[in-house]
Motif scaffolding. Structure first.
Motif, PDB file in Angstrom:
ATOM      1  N   ASP A 117       0.850  -1.184   0.000  1.00  0.00           N
ATOM      2  CA  ASP A 117       0.000   0.000   0.000  1.00  0.00           C
ATOM      3  C   ASP A 117       0.891   1.242   0.000  1.00  0.00           C
ATOM      4  O   ASP A 117       1.679   1.449   0.932  1.00  0.00           O
ATOM      5  CB  ASP A 117      -0.877  -0.028   1.256  1.00  0.00           C
ATOM      6  N   PRO A 118       0.783   2.102  -1.021  1.00  0.00           N
ATOM      7  CA  PRO A 118       1.666   3.279  -1.090  1.00  0.00           C
ATOM      8  C   PRO A 118       1.497   4.250   0.065  1.00  0.00           C
ATOM      9  O   PRO A 118       2.382   5.068   0.318  1.00  0.00           O
ATOM     10  CB  PRO A 118       1.274   3.941  -2.420  1.00  0.00           C
ATOM     11  N   MET A 119       0.393   4.138   0.803  1.00  0.00           N
ATOM     12  CA  MET A 119       0.143   5.079   1.890  1.00  0.00           C
ATOM     13  C   MET A 119       0.751   4.627   3.219  1.00  0.00           C
ATOM     14  O   MET A 119       0.660   5.348   4.215  1.00  0.00           O
ATOM     15  CB  MET A 119      -1.369   5.284   2.068  1.00  0.00           C
ATOM     16  N   GLN A 120       1.358   3.466   3.247  1.00  0.00           N
ATOM     17  CA  GLN A 120       1.926   2.921   4.483  1.00  0.00           C
ATOM     18  C   GLN A 120       3.427   3.229   4.556  1.00  0.00           C
ATOM     19  O   GLN A 120       4.247   2.599   3.895  1.00  0.00           O
ATOM     20  CB  GLN A 120       1.687   1.416   4.561  1.00  0.00           C
ATOM     21  N   ALA A 121       3.778   4.221   5.363  1.00  0.00           N
ATOM     22  CA  ALA A 121       5.160   4.692   5.442  1.00  0.00           C
ATOM     23  C   ALA A 121       6.116   3.609   5.931  1.00  0.00           C
ATOM     24  O   ALA A 121       7.247   3.498   5.439  1.00  0.00           O
ATOM     25  CB  ALA A 121       5.244   5.918   6.353  1.00  0.00           C
ATOM     26  N   ARG A 122       5.683   2.826   6.886  1.00  0.00           N
ATOM     27  CA  ARG A 122       6.561   1.797   7.440  1.00  0.00           C
ATOM     28  C   ARG A 122       6.966   0.784   6.378  1.00  0.00           C
ATOM     29  O   ARG A 122       8.132   0.412   6.257  1.00  0.00           O
ATOM     30  CB  ARG A 122       5.846   1.109   8.596  1.00  0.00           C
ATOM     31  N   ASN A 123       5.995   0.335   5.587  1.00  0.00           N
ATOM     32  CA  ASN A 123       6.300  -0.614   4.520  1.00  0.00           C
ATOM     33  C   ASN A 123       7.178   0.014   3.444  1.00  0.00           C
ATOM     34  O   ASN A 123       8.067  -0.636   2.888  1.00  0.00           O
ATOM     35  CB  ASN A 123       5.013  -1.146   3.896  1.00  0.00           C
ATOM     36  N   ALA A 124       6.923   1.279   3.144  1.00  0.00           N
ATOM     37  CA  ALA A 124       7.717   1.968   2.128  1.00  0.00           C
ATOM     38  C   ALA A 124       9.185   2.028   2.536  1.00  0.00           C
ATOM     39  O   ALA A 124      10.085   1.739   1.736  1.00  0.00           O
ATOM     40  CB  ALA A 124       7.163   3.369   1.893  1.00  0.00           C
ATOM     41  N   TYR A 125       9.430   2.405   3.781  1.00  0.00           N
ATOM     42  CA  TYR A 125      10.819   2.490   4.247  1.00  0.00           C
ATOM     43  C   TYR A 125      11.486   1.115   4.224  1.00  0.00           C
ATOM     44  O   TYR A 125      12.625   0.970   3.771  1.00  0.00           O
ATOM     45  CB  TYR A 125      10.869   3.074   5.658  1.00  0.00           C
ATOM     46  N   PHE A 126      10.778   0.112   4.715  1.00  0.00           N
ATOM     47  CA  PHE A 126      11.321  -1.248   4.762  1.00  0.00           C
ATOM     48  C   PHE A 126      11.692  -1.740   3.365  1.00  0.00           C
ATOM     49  O   PHE A 126      12.799  -2.236   3.132  1.00  0.00           O
ATOM     50  CB  PHE A 126      10.290  -2.177   5.402  1.00  0.00           C
ATOM     51  N   ILE A 199       7.044  12.655  -3.609  1.00  0.00           N
ATOM     52  CA  ILE A 199       5.613  12.424  -3.424  1.00  0.00           C
ATOM     53  C   ILE A 199       5.344  12.244  -1.937  1.00  0.00           C
ATOM     54  O   ILE A 199       5.790  11.264  -1.332  1.00  0.00           O
ATOM     55  CB  ILE A 199       5.135  11.202  -4.221  1.00  0.00           C
ATOM     56  N   ASP A 200       4.637  13.205  -1.356  1.00  0.00           N
ATOM     57  CA  ASP A 200       4.298  13.156   0.067  1.00  0.00           C
ATOM     58  C   ASP A 200       3.112  12.219   0.298  1.00  0.00           C
ATOM     59  O   ASP A 200       2.220  12.106  -0.549  1.00  0.00           O
ATOM     60  CB  ASP A 200       3.908  14.544   0.570  1.00  0.00           C
ATOM     61  N   ILE A 201       3.109  11.575   1.461  1.00  0.00           N
ATOM     62  CA  ILE A 201       1.935  10.821   1.891  1.00  0.00           C
ATOM     63  C   ILE A 201       1.541  11.300   3.285  1.00  0.00           C
ATOM     64  O   ILE A 201       2.355  11.916   3.985  1.00  0.00           O
ATOM     65  CB  ILE A 201       2.193   9.301   1.883  1.00  0.00           C
ATOM     66  N   PRO A 202       0.314  11.034   3.720  1.00  0.00           N
ATOM     67  CA  PRO A 202      -0.107  11.462   5.061  1.00  0.00           C
ATOM     68  C   PRO A 202       0.767  10.826   6.132  1.00  0.00           C
ATOM     69  O   PRO A 202       1.164   9.661   6.017  1.00  0.00           O
ATOM     70  CB  PRO A 202      -1.549  10.968   5.160  1.00  0.00           C
ATOM     71  N   ALA A 232       4.811   7.671 -15.774  1.00  0.00           N
ATOM     72  CA  ALA A 232       4.628   7.939 -17.201  1.00  0.00           C
ATOM     73  C   ALA A 232       5.788   8.759 -17.759  1.00  0.00           C
ATOM     74  O   ALA A 232       6.140   8.641 -18.936  1.00  0.00           O
ATOM     75  CB  ALA A 232       3.309   8.668 -17.442  1.00  0.00           C
ATOM     76  N   ALA A 233       6.409   9.559 -16.886  1.00  0.00           N
ATOM     77  CA  ALA A 233       7.558  10.370 -17.304  1.00  0.00           C
ATOM     78  C   ALA A 233       8.871   9.591 -17.227  1.00  0.00           C
ATOM     79  O   ALA A 233       9.938  10.160 -17.478  1.00  0.00           O
ATOM     80  CB  ALA A 233       7.645  11.626 -16.441  1.00  0.00           C
ATOM     81  N   GLY A 234       8.820   8.328 -16.854  1.00  0.00           N
ATOM     82  CA  GLY A 234      10.020   7.495 -16.805  1.00  0.00           C
ATOM     83  C   GLY A 234      10.770   7.528 -15.496  1.00  0.00           C
ATOM     84  O   GLY A 234      11.892   7.009 -15.420  1.00  0.00           O
ATOM     85  N   LEU A 235      10.177   8.100 -14.450  1.00  0.00           N
ATOM     86  CA  LEU A 235      10.859   8.146 -13.156  1.00  0.00           C
ATOM     87  C   LEU A 235      10.671   6.833 -12.400  1.00  0.00           C
ATOM     88  O   LEU A 235       9.742   6.066 -12.660  1.00  0.00           O
ATOM     89  CB  LEU A 235      10.332   9.306 -12.316  1.00  0.00           C
ATOM     90  N   VAL A 236      11.568   6.601 -11.439  1.00  0.00           N
ATOM     91  CA  VAL A 236      11.563   5.372 -10.653  1.00  0.00           C
ATOM     92  C   VAL A 236      11.643   5.744  -9.171  1.00  0.00           C
ATOM     93  O   VAL A 236      12.496   6.539  -8.767  1.00  0.00           O
ATOM     94  CB  VAL A 236      12.759   4.468 -11.025  1.00  0.00           C
ATOM     95  N   ALA A 237      10.735   5.181  -8.364  1.00  0.00           N
ATOM     96  CA  ALA A 237      10.807   5.382  -6.912  1.00  0.00           C
ATOM     97  C   ALA A 237      11.874   4.460  -6.344  1.00  0.00           C
ATOM     98  O   ALA A 237      11.867   3.260  -6.608  1.00  0.00           O
ATOM     99  CB  ALA A 237       9.452   5.094  -6.271  1.00  0.00           C
ATOM    100  N   ALA A 238      12.806   5.028  -5.561  1.00  0.00           N
ATOM    101  CA  ALA A 238      13.935   4.226  -5.083  1.00  0.00           C
ATOM    102  C   ALA A 238      14.306   4.487  -3.642  1.00  0.00           C
ATOM    103  O   ALA A 238      15.198   3.829  -3.111  1.00  0.00           O
ATOM    104  CB  ALA A 238      15.157   4.472  -5.971  1.00  0.00           C
ATOM    105  N   ALA A 239      13.629   5.415  -2.970  1.00  0.00           N
ATOM    106  CA  ALA A 239      13.958   5.689  -1.567  1.00  0.00           C
ATOM    107  C   ALA A 239      12.760   6.328  -0.901  1.00  0.00           C
ATOM    108  O   ALA A 239      11.829   6.809  -1.564  1.00  0.00           O
ATOM    109  CB  ALA A 239      15.174   6.609  -1.466  1.00  0.00           C
ATOM    110  N   PHE A 240      12.809   6.334   0.429  1.00  0.00           N
ATOM    111  CA  PHE A 240      11.720   6.911   1.211  1.00  0.00           C
ATOM    112  C   PHE A 240      12.315   7.716   2.354  1.00  0.00           C
ATOM    113  O   PHE A 240      13.255   7.270   3.015  1.00  0.00           O
ATOM    114  CB  PHE A 240      10.816   5.807   1.765  1.00  0.00           C
ATOM    115  N   TYR A 249       8.115   9.844  -0.716  1.00  0.00           N
ATOM    116  CA  TYR A 249       8.874   9.015  -1.645  1.00  0.00           C
ATOM    117  C   TYR A 249       9.824   9.893  -2.457  1.00  0.00           C
ATOM    118  O   TYR A 249       9.500  11.043  -2.795  1.00  0.00           O
ATOM    119  CB  TYR A 249       7.940   8.304  -2.616  1.00  0.00           C
ATOM    120  N   LEU A 250      10.987   9.329  -2.798  1.00  0.00           N
ATOM    121  CA  LEU A 250      11.950   9.988  -3.662  1.00  0.00           C
ATOM    122  C   LEU A 250      12.010   9.228  -4.978  1.00  0.00           C
ATOM    123  O   LEU A 250      12.195   8.006  -4.985  1.00  0.00           O
ATOM    124  CB  LEU A 250      13.336  10.023  -3.016  1.00  0.00           C
TER     125      LEU A 250
END
Length: 263
Positions: A117-126, A199-202, A232-240, A249-250
């Motif tokens: 889930d993109p809104m879950q900060a803990r999972n994103a960092y992990f 990209i900020d999340i709550p 769509a612009a070719g970017l990749v999420a790789a850090a939080f 997200y970065l």
């Protein structure tokens, strides 16, 4: 913490304990639980379930399926991972994931995929910072919203909030993943100044979705649009970047992607 042993779950009682952990950790109704039969059949088809045991008691597991990428690459799909609440934040989850990587490499696999889930900060960092996954695709309402309307759930999102998901791409032998597997420190971020988009999340998605579902839905739609536009612009999420007030997200362009050792 007591010694944790990672090994495959093969006995019926071990698989039944995986089912038990699903109920305790995920809070899903019965129709969403992967039953013993599914775990057995997926093992017969080439998948496996690794368990984390303390004194022969199952305290966590990760379920791994065989998947195909492209026309002919056999890879892995990480269907689910659960850790007993009493053993969360004690390194059990990360040990399960690194053990999953080691076994996949022994089986000559180079890639594992899963969702969160993109809104879950803990999972994103992990996933991004500790394991070194990257993300370039987003799924709208991947699992549907029907299960979240069940009155028996304790921690479910309110009805009407879609199950959007990011897809984790775990390149098992990439430079960054290899360094993290060998004990390199998980930095909180890659250089923020090098990011092409943020990209900020709550800061507390669970509280927001429980107390103000309408505002949560609007935030989810905003995050969805921003991810879809970035990908769509070719970017990749790789850090939080963890923050009590503004977790985010970065995302990086392809050249920055190479420069910072993400492949």
């Amino acid at each position: 913490m007591e010694a944790v042993v990672i090994r495959e779950c093969v006995a019926i009682d071990e698989l039944d304990n995986c089912v038990r952990l699903q109920r305790e950790v995920f809070g899903l109704p019965e129709l969403e639980i992967s039953p013993r039969r599914h775990l057995i059949v997926s093992r017969q088809a080439g998948g496996w379930t690794l368990g984390a045991f303390v004194d022969e008691r199952l305290v966590g597991f990760v379920h791994h399926l065989v998947a195909v990428r492209g026309d002919d690459e056999i890879c892995g799909y990480s269907h689910m991972m659960a850790v007993d609440p009493a053993y969360q934040n004690k390194g059990v989850g990360v040990r399960l994931k690194w053990s999953q990587r080691e076994r996949a490499i022994r089986e000559e696999r180079g890639f594992i995929k899963w969702t969160w889930d993109p809104m879950q900060a803990r999972n994103a960092y992990f996933n991004l910072n500790r394991l070194g996954v990257t993300v370039n695709s987003y799924a709208e309402n991947f699992y549907g919203t029907d299960y979240a309307t069940s009155p028996v759930l304790n921690n479910a999102q309110p009805a009407g909030i879609d199950s959007d998901r990011l897809f984790a791409n775990w390149q098992l032998k990439s430079r960054r993943v290899t360094e993290l597997a060998n004990g390199a420190a998980a930095s909180d971020t890659l250089p923020t100044e090098a990011a092409a988009a943020l990209i900020d999340i709550p800061p507390d998605w669970t509280k927001l979705s429980r107390e103000n579902p309408r505002a949560a839905r609007q935030e989810q739609l905003r995050v969805r649009r921003e991810f879809q536009g970035a990908f769509a612009a070719g970017l990749v999420a790789a850090a939080f970047e963890r923050s009590v007030e503004q977790p985010r997200y970065l995302l990086y362009g392809q050249e920055d992607f190479k420069t910072h050792g993400l492949i």
